[in-house]
Design an enzyme around this catalytic site. Structure first.
Site, PDB file in Angstrom:
ATOM      1  N   SER A 108      -7.142 -13.779   6.738  1.00 51.96           N
ATOM      2  CA  SER A 108      -7.470 -13.120   5.479  1.00 51.96           C
ATOM      3  C   SER A 108      -8.382 -14.034   4.675  1.00 51.96           C
ATOM      4  O   SER A 108      -8.276 -15.264   4.761  1.00 51.96           O
ATOM      5  CB  SER A 108      -6.194 -12.835   4.685  1.00 51.96           C
ATOM      6  OG  SER A 108      -6.489 -12.516   3.339  1.00 51.96           O
ATOM      7  N   SER A 109      -9.252 -13.441   3.878  1.00 54.21           N
ATOM      8  CA  SER A 109     -10.164 -14.249   3.059  1.00 54.21           C
ATOM      9  C   SER A 109      -9.436 -15.014   1.957  1.00 54.21           C
ATOM     10  O   SER A 109     -10.013 -15.898   1.329  1.00 54.21           O
ATOM     11  CB  SER A 109     -11.248 -13.364   2.444  1.00 54.21           C
ATOM     12  OG  SER A 109     -10.670 -12.367   1.614  1.00 54.21           O
ATOM     13  N   CYS A 110      -8.145 -14.710   1.744  1.00 56.17           N
ATOM     14  CA  CYS A 110      -7.395 -15.439   0.721  1.00 56.17           C
ATOM     15  C   CYS A 110      -7.091 -16.879   1.145  1.00 56.17           C
ATOM     16  O   CYS A 110      -6.548 -17.655   0.365  1.00 56.17           O
ATOM     17  CB  CYS A 110      -6.098 -14.716   0.367  1.00 56.17           C
ATOM     18  SG  CYS A 110      -4.833 -14.829   1.646  1.00 56.17           S
ATOM     19  N   TYR A 137       1.308 -16.764   1.524  1.00 56.81           N
ATOM     20  CA  TYR A 137       0.657 -15.998   2.584  1.00 56.81           C
ATOM     21  C   TYR A 137      -0.568 -16.739   3.096  1.00 56.81           C
ATOM     22  O   TYR A 137      -0.788 -16.844   4.315  1.00 56.81           O
ATOM     23  CB  TYR A 137       0.269 -14.623   2.043  1.00 56.81           C
ATOM     24  CG  TYR A 137      -0.499 -13.757   3.013  1.00 56.81           C
ATOM     25  CD1 TYR A 137       0.137 -13.168   4.098  1.00 56.81           C
ATOM     26  CD2 TYR A 137      -1.856 -13.514   2.837  1.00 56.81           C
ATOM     27  CE1 TYR A 137      -0.560 -12.362   4.994  1.00 56.81           C
ATOM     28  CE2 TYR A 137      -2.569 -12.711   3.715  1.00 56.81           C
ATOM     29  CZ  TYR A 137      -1.916 -12.139   4.788  1.00 56.81           C
ATOM     30  OH  TYR A 137      -2.608 -11.344   5.668  1.00 56.81           O
ATOM     31  N   LYS A 141      -1.509 -18.257   6.904  1.00 54.94           N
ATOM     32  CA  LYS A 141      -2.713 -17.901   7.645  1.00 54.94           C
ATOM     33  C   LYS A 141      -3.559 -19.138   7.979  1.00 54.94           C
ATOM     34  O   LYS A 141      -4.165 -19.226   9.050  1.00 54.94           O
ATOM     35  CB  LYS A 141      -3.538 -16.881   6.861  1.00 54.94           C
ATOM     36  CG  LYS A 141      -2.912 -15.488   6.826  1.00 54.94           C
ATOM     37  CD  LYS A 141      -2.784 -14.920   8.231  1.00 54.94           C
ATOM     38  CE  LYS A 141      -2.218 -13.524   8.251  1.00 54.94           C
ATOM     39  NZ  LYS A 141      -2.094 -12.998   9.630  1.00 54.94           N
ATOM     40  N   HIS A 180      -3.161  -2.717  -1.552  1.00 54.58           N
ATOM     41  CA  HIS A 180      -4.326  -3.417  -2.075  1.00 54.58           C
ATOM     42  C   HIS A 180      -5.100  -2.503  -3.024  1.00 54.58           C
ATOM     43  O   HIS A 180      -4.777  -1.335  -3.183  1.00 54.58           O
ATOM     44  CB  HIS A 180      -5.206  -3.900  -0.928  1.00 54.58           C
ATOM     45  CG  HIS A 180      -4.565  -4.964  -0.100  1.00 54.58           C
ATOM     46  ND1 HIS A 180      -4.017  -4.714   1.137  1.00 54.58           N
ATOM     47  CD2 HIS A 180      -4.362  -6.281  -0.335  1.00 54.58           C
ATOM     48  CE1 HIS A 180      -3.519  -5.842   1.637  1.00 54.58           C
ATOM     49  NE2 HIS A 180      -3.706  -6.804   0.758  1.00 54.58           N
TER      50      HIS A 180
END
Length: 310
Positions: A108-110, A137, A141, A180
Site C-alpha cells: 500500500s502507498s501508506c 498497517y 506492509k 476507503h
C-alpha cells in the site's frame, strides 16, 4: 509465465485478488489455485505451510490482507498489525519452504512517510515518520517489502513488491465504517439521492488531492511484472495524476445522478494534503493504466448497484 504453470492467488475473493484472477483467466492461464478463508485460514502457519508444500505453485500473488479506511486502521490497530504480519509471513516463508521462486507481494502507498516530497518515489521508503492513523498497517506492509527483499538476497528467490495508490472497482468495500474514500462517497451520494436530499455533506474542505487507480489496471501491472520475470524490487503503481476531493465528489455526483449541492464539513479532518506516486519505474517497463477515472467510477457504481444496493 507459462500458461499451464500453477498460480496461487491468496485473497482471491477480495477486490484486488478477484481482479488478478479475472485478468489471468482473460490471458489464458488455466491452472489458477484459490482457497477461501473457510478452506484455508492464512493466519494458521501449520495449515499454510502444509497447503503450499502440497500444492507447490510456480507463482504466488499475495493479495490477502486485513484492510480498511482511516477509522478501521486507527481503531483496530492491534488487529491490523498482527493479522497482516502473520498472513504475509506465513505465505512468504511458506512459499520459500515449498520452493516457490516467483512471488508478488501487494502492499500500500501508506508505507511511505507522511511528509514525502511529491510525487513519491520508491526510494523514499523509511526516510521519515509515517501517518499516525495507519502506522500499524503500514509497518506490517513495510515488513513484507523487506521480507521479500531479504529472501531474494539470502535465498535467491525472485520476489517483487507492488505498492498501489488508492484502488477502487468491482468487489470494493462500501461499508461506511471501514471503507476507503471513493467507495464511501459512492454510497453516500447514492443514499442522499434516494432520500431526495438537497445537500450532500462531504467531510473536510475538499482541497486534498488524491490519486485513484481502477483495480483491473492494478492487476495488469502485477501480472506484467511476473510475466517479465522481474528479479525483485519495489514498484509503485498508479496513474501519475491526482484530483481534489471536491473534483472527485463532483464526478461521483454526476455518475450517481445526485441533483443537489455538495457541502463540505471543514470541521472534519482533511488528512494528508497530497499523496501522488511517481510511477516512472513501472512505466519504463511499458505499463500504462487503461481506464480513466470517470469510466472507472461508472463501472464501480454499477458494481455497487448490483452487489450492495440490489
Amino acid at each position: 509465465m507459462d500458461k499451464e504453470k500453477k498460480i496461487y492467488v491468496a485473497g482471491h475473493r477480495g477486490m484486488v485478488g478477484s481482479a488478478i484472477v479475472r485478468n489471468l483467466e482473460e490471458r489464458g492461464y488455466i491452472n489458477i489455485i484459490t482457497r477461501t478463508r473457510q478452506e484455508l485460514d492464512l493466519r494458521d502457519q501449520k495449515k499454510v505451510f502444509s497447503f503450499l508444500e502440497g500444492a507447490r505453485p510456480d507463482y504466488l500473488f499475495i493479495a490477502a490482507a486485513k484492510v480498511g479506511g482511516i477509522y478501521a486502521n486507527n481503531t483496530y490497530r492491534a488487529q491490523f498489525i498482527y493479522e497482516n504480519l502473520v498472513i504475509q509471513s506465513n505465505l512468504i516463508h511458506g512459499a520459500y519452504l515449498a520452493g516457490v521462486k516467483r512471488l508478488c507481494f501487494l502492499g500500500s502507498s501508506c508505507i511511505y512517510p507522511k511528509k514525502c516530497p511529491q510525487p513519491i518515489r520508491e526510494d523514499y521508503l523509511l526516510t521519515g515518520p509515517l501517518e499516525p492513523t495507519n502506522e500499524p498497517y503500514a509497518i506490517a506492509k513495510i515488513a513484507g517489502v523487506k521480507m521479500c527483499e531479504s529472501y531474494n538476497q539470502q535465498y535467491g528467490t525472485r520476489y517483487i513488491s507492488v505498492m498501489p495508490t488508492n484502488l477502487y472497482g468491482p468487489h470494493d468495500n462500501y461499508d461506511l465504517n471501514n471503507s476507503h474514500v471513493l467507495p464511501a462517497l459512492i454510497r453516500k451520494a447514492h443514499e442522499a439521492n434516494l432520500r431526495g436530499d438537497e445537500k450532500w455533506v462531504v467531510w473536510g474542505t475538499g482541497t486534498p488531492r488524491r490519486e485513484f487507480l481502477y483495480v483491473d489496471d492494478m492487476a495488469n501491472a502485477c501480472i506484467l511484472l511476473m510475466e517479465k520475470d522481474i528479479p525483485g524490487g519495489l514498484f509503485n503503481v498508479g496513474t501519475g495524476v491526482d484530483v481534489t476531493i471536491k473534483e472527485l465528489a463532483e464526478m461521483i455526483m454526476g455518475v450517481v445522478g445526485f441533483q443537489g449541492s455538495i457541502v463540505f464539513d471543514s470541521s472534519k479532518p482533511d488528512g494528508t494534503l497530497r499523496k501522488l506516486l511517481d510511477v516512472s519505474r513501472i512505466q519504463e517497463l511499458g505499463w500504462r493504466p487503461q481506464i480513466d477515472l470517470r469510466e472507472g467510477i461508472n463501472k464501480a457504481y454499477r458494481d455497487f448497484l448490483n452487489r450492495v444496493a440490489a
